[in-house]
Every structure is written in C-alpha cells, then in structure tokens.
Write a protein that holds these residues in place. Structure first.
Motif, PDB file in Angstrom:
ATOM      1  N   UNK A 145      98.814  78.942  -9.037  1.00  0.00           N
ATOM      2  CA  UNK A 145      99.090  80.448  -8.811  1.00  0.00           C
ATOM      3  C   UNK A 145     100.261  80.912  -9.727  1.00  0.00           C
ATOM      4  N   UNK A 146      99.852  81.764 -10.356  1.00  0.00           N
ATOM      5  CA  UNK A 146     100.956  82.593 -11.383  1.00  0.00           C
ATOM      6  C   UNK A 146     101.731  83.732 -10.500  1.00  0.00           C
ATOM      7  N   UNK A 147     102.878  83.737 -10.621  1.00  0.00           N
ATOM      8  CA  UNK A 147     103.608  84.935 -10.080  1.00  0.00           C
ATOM      9  C   UNK A 147     103.827  85.760 -11.072  1.00  0.00           C
ATOM     10  N   UNK A 148     103.882  87.078 -10.816  1.00  0.00           N
ATOM     11  CA  UNK A 148     104.043  88.164 -11.688  1.00  0.00           C
ATOM     12  C   UNK A 148     105.342  89.138 -11.217  1.00  0.00           C
ATOM     13  N   UNK A 149     105.610  88.922 -10.147  1.00  0.00           N
ATOM     14  CA  UNK A 149     106.738  89.867  -9.546  1.00  0.00           C
ATOM     15  C   UNK A 149     107.889  88.988  -8.720  1.00  0.00           C
ATOM     16  N   UNK A 150     109.050  89.061  -9.012  1.00  0.00           N
ATOM     17  CA  UNK A 150     110.111  88.418  -8.086  1.00  0.00           C
ATOM     18  C   UNK A 150     111.002  89.565  -7.560  1.00  0.00           C
ATOM     19  N   UNK A 151     111.303  89.519  -6.413  1.00  0.00           N
ATOM     20  CA  UNK A 151     112.405  90.511  -5.519  1.00  0.00           C
ATOM     21  C   UNK A 151     113.198  89.764  -4.904  1.00  0.00           C
ATOM     22  N   UNK A 152     114.429  90.344  -4.633  1.00  0.00           N
ATOM     23  CA  UNK A 152     115.700  89.843  -3.968  1.00  0.00           C
ATOM     24  C   UNK A 152     115.939  90.870  -3.108  1.00  0.00           C
ATOM     25  N   UNK A 153     116.141  90.650  -1.695  1.00  0.00           N
ATOM     26  CA  UNK A 153     116.438  91.836  -0.867  1.00  0.00           C
ATOM     27  C   UNK A 153     117.708  91.364   0.101  1.00  0.00           C
ATOM     28  N   UNK A 164     110.213  89.974 -13.377  1.00  0.00           N
ATOM     29  CA  UNK A 164     108.888  89.436 -13.634  1.00  0.00           C
ATOM     30  C   UNK A 164     107.932  90.240 -14.508  1.00  0.00           C
ATOM     31  N   UNK A 165     106.736  89.600 -14.953  1.00  0.00           N
ATOM     32  CA  UNK A 165     105.925  90.453 -15.858  1.00  0.00           C
ATOM     33  C   UNK A 165     105.610  91.726 -15.356  1.00  0.00           C
ATOM     34  N   UNK A 166     105.553  92.078 -14.158  1.00  0.00           N
ATOM     35  CA  UNK A 166     105.079  93.477 -13.857  1.00  0.00           C
ATOM     36  C   UNK A 166     106.107  94.376 -14.132  1.00  0.00           C
ATOM     37  N   UNK A 174     112.003  93.889 -22.354  1.00  0.00           N
ATOM     38  CA  UNK A 174     111.227  93.660 -23.507  1.00  0.00           C
ATOM     39  C   UNK A 174     111.036  92.198 -24.073  1.00  0.00           C
ATOM     40  N   UNK A 175     111.857  91.255 -23.337  1.00  0.00           N
ATOM     41  CA  UNK A 175     112.103  89.897 -23.728  1.00  0.00           C
ATOM     42  C   UNK A 175     110.957  89.163 -23.173  1.00  0.00           C
TER      43      UNK A 175
END
Length: 477
Positions: A145-153, A164-166, A174-175
């Motif tokens: 499974x590919x993750x496209x978003x990472x969040x820290x709370x 992440x890609x989203x 842009x990197x």
C-alpha cells in the motif's frame, strides 16, 4: 488460467551486479598520471589515490542484475560456496532468493515447523529496499500500500506538520521524492518464499546447536530436529536469526556488545477497518500515515493492508516495568494504551476496536555497533540483518537493511568467483566476507545511530515543533 511463474538468471552483461564499469574518463586518467609523476619526482608529496571507475546502471537488466528465464540456474557447487542460512525471516529468506537466482548453492535452517508457524511481526515500510527488490526478481508487491500523505499532530488534533505527495502535488513542494510502500511483514516474507518455488531448500524444524570447523575447511553444523541430533555441512554459515541470534552468540562472547535498552516500550496493534465502519475520519483512508505525540508518549498509525490499519504506541518506562507490562499480555497492553491516549479521533476508537489477539508489546533494544575488528576472526561465518545490527523501530529501517544486506552478500559472492577462480582456490573471508561486512556495517551504522536518536527525540518536546517533515531527527530550526 494461472500465469506461469517467472524465474531469473544473472544478467550476462553485468554478471548479476546490476551495474557495469564504464571505466575512467580520459581527464581522470590524465590527472592521476600527473599526480603520480609529481609523487615520483618529489617523494615527500603524498602518493595519489587511484580513482575508482564510474559505475552505471546496466541497461540490459534495468539495474536488477537479473533477466527472466524459464528455470533458475543450476546451483554451481564448484564455483560458489555452499551457504547455510540460519533463520527464515525476512533477511534469511531474501538471501535464499538472491542465491537461487545467481546459482549459489544454499540451504536454510529454521527452527519453526513451517512458514506460518508463528507471527512474523507487524507492518513495515519499504524505503531504500523498495528499489532493491528488483534484485530479488520482485517487480511489484500486490499486497503493498502506498501512502500519499503524512501528518503530525498534538493530542488535541492540532496539525504541526504535513508532507507527502498530496501536499507536493498541491504545489507547495517541488522536490521529487521516492515512494514508500507499506506491507505486512508476513506478506513480504511470503512473497520471497514464493520466489523460491520448488527449489526452496528450507529445512523446517531445525534448531542450530553448534558450528565446528572440519579438517577439509568446511563447517559442520550440529542441529536438533524433533529431539534428535543431526549434522550438516556448509562452506559458509550466515546468521540471519534476529536480535537474539544464536549464531552471533557462538561467534561473539555474549558479554561483548550486549543488548542496550533504549528506555521505552512499543505496543503494536492491527485493527480491521470493518470494525471502524461507523468512524468517519480522513486519517483512515488507507493512504495516510499519521502520528500524534504529547512530548512523552507517541502514537503512529499507517496502512497495514487494504483492509486494516496498524498502530504503534510507545512511551518511556524503566526496563523492568517494560518487561513486566509486556509479560501481562494483550489485555493489559491495550488498557495501558487506552489509559494514556484520551486524544483526538480516531485514536481512541481504533485502539478500542482492536482485538486483543492482534496486540503485542516489547521493550526496545539495540546493540553497540559491530566493527570489522570483531568480525575478522569469524572465519567462514557472518551475520546479516538484526543479528548484525539490531536497531529501534523508529526509523523503520530493520527490514530495509536486512534486504540490502542479503542482496549485497549474494552479489559479493558472485563478484568474487568465476569458473576460473573458484571459492576453493581462495580465502573466502578475505575475498568476500571482509568486504561485505565493511560495507554492511558502515551503511547500517548510520541507521542504528539514527534509530536510537529517534527513540529519544520522538518521546521529547522536540517532536512538537512545527515543521513539514519526519519527526525522527532534531529540527533544523
């Protein structure tokens, strides 16, 4: 109709290495010759180091080192050493596959009775090793499974970081980044197992008791099988048997480089998404990874597969208390997490919906780094994966490094020998093992150190700093 399984053989152009030597440029040769001439005229000047030739990806095999074939190569017992692999986890299974595709004879000895005998851990994230999988003949992970978003709370749900890609696709970054793949550990292990096919050469139910050199230069393995003693022989023994490696204990005095407690416990759980059908949260979309921390404790959640989410909760605790809590079992571990996480949704809901049978916990350990000074007297024995360089799980590097180790060792063996220069005519340790271990220990040392550092940072106030990036290191602010 079932699609026939693809086998592989070494690429003839790169000899299974994945890269070809394009030689030195004319300018580099001229610079070296000029510096060498100066040294000859003026010996007090340091002797120049001969530049290394540049390597480029092999276009024939797309840098995998392998090409498809109807059958795997016949094991070449004259050219290559017979390898005994101790342990059939990720690292041991990967080494077996790498040997199979390169014609290196091998046998795997595993104390478990079959591939599903016990739990093989939870989910893992393939980072550098994602690309290396091609070297095992694996070009796609159906269960990944590919993750496209990472969040820290923060515990109240306040977002202190997003990446992440989203986010990048939205124009705020842009990197270009490499894709990480999340996969259940056992799913990856079975993918490797399937690569072995009928030629798997795995001896289940075999417990290693000892290793003894013979007069012929081979190694005799003493094994226990169903309560009965058994012997086997090999030219090379590789310990891929985990953080409490039996092979490591035999090679290195147990009191040297013991396990080091990193000050925290990890509690793991797997929750089926169908158990959360009434919970509406974008964090459970099977493409998001998130973590929440309060400066002491930390919750990390990621996709386990398309039907489940995996969570990892960790917090500082004295070693004896961590061992005692772990021994109490799943129900006590679940209650410990619930007591410490009156946090934002969906954390309480996910933990509550997790079946106790899918929860486990353990104190976190690593070891002081090995160096070539420790390994140089090991003869025709070596280690890889957690047996060589155990580390905390907080950088997600354990399985990645084991896969890289396995591929590196197989490539070293094939590079070291040919029909004209067999392993019998040279010193296996000097020709292969010293080089392999030097490279492996140098590469993995960075990950061991970073993982230990992450164990401290992720359970401190530093993790709460606002920044769009992973939280395992010290902020650049």
């Amino acid at each position: 109709m079932q699609t026939p399984k693809t086998s592989y053989i070494p690429c003839p152009d790169c000899k299974g290495q994945g890269y070809v030597n394009r030689g030195l440029s004319k300018r580099a040769k001229q610079r070296y010759q000029k510096a060498l001439e100066v040294h000859r005229r003026f010996p007090s000047n340091p002797k120049p180091v001969k530049p290394k030739a540049h390597l480029q990806p092999c276009t024939t095999c797309s840098a995998s080192g392998l090409i498809p074939a109807a059958q795997p190569p016949v094991p070449d017992t004259n050219t290559f050493p017979n390898v005994a692999i101790i342990g059939a986890g990720i690292g041991g299974m990967a080494l077996a596959v790498a040997c199979l595709h390169r014609g290196i004879p091998f046998t795997v000895y595993e104390r478990d009775l079959h591939v599903d005998a016990r739990s093989q851990g939870y989910g893992l994230t393939l980072q550098q090793a994602h690309t290396a999988l091609k070297g095992f003949g694996i070009h796609e992970l159906e269960d990944g499974v590919v993750s496209t978003r990472h969040l820290a709370h923060k515990p109240d749900g306040t977002v202190v970081g997003e990446w992440g890609m989203r986010k990048w696709d939205a124009g705020t970054h842009t990197t270009a980044k490499k894709t990480n793949i999340h996969i259940a550990r056992q799913a990856l292990r079975k993918t490797l197992f399937d690569q072995l096919g009928e030629a798997h050469q795995i001896q289940w139910g075999h417990q290693l008791l000892g290793i003894q050199p013979t007069d012929t230069g081979a190694l005799q393995l003493h094994l226990e099988v169903d309560g009965t003693s058994k012997t086997a022989h090999a030219d090379l023994v590789v310990g891929a048997d985990g953080i409490r490696s039996t092979v490591r204990t035999m090679l290195l005095k147990p009191q040297l480089l013991p396990l080091q407690y990193l000050g925290c416990i990890v509690i793991l759980g797997i929750c089926k998404l169908k158990a959360l059908s009434e919970v509406e949260s974008p964090l459970l979309d099977s493409a998001t990874v998130f973590q929440t921390a309060d400066g002491t404790a930390r919750m990390y959640m990621m996709p386990y597969d398309r039907e489940s989410v995996m969570w990892q909760f960790s917090f500082p605790i004295p070693e004896d208390q961590a061992q005692a809590l772990s021994a109490l079992g799943p129900e006590a571990l679940k209650q410990a997490v619930q007591h410490r996480t009156p946090w934002h949704a969906p954390i309480p809901q996910v933990v509550a919906a997790t079946e106790p049978g899918l929860i486990s916990g353990y104190p976190v350990y690593d070891r002081e780094l090995l160096t070539p000074d420790f390994t140089k007297n090991w003869g025709n024995c070596t280690l890889l994966g957690d047996a060589a360089h155990p580390m905390s799980p907080f950088k997600g590097q354990g399985a990645n490094q084991a896969l890289l180790d396995a591929l590196a060792l197989a490539k070293r063996i094939t590079k070291g020998y040919s029909p004209a220069k067999t392993f019998k005519a040279s010193n296996l340790r000097k020709r292969v093992l010293n080089k392999f271990e030097t490279e492996m220990l140098k590469r993995s040392a960075l990950k061991v150190t970073a993982s230990a550092k992450a164990a401290a940072v992720l359970h401190s106030e530093k993790v709460l700093q606002e920044r769009d990036g992973p939280r395992g290191g010290v902020s650049k602010k």
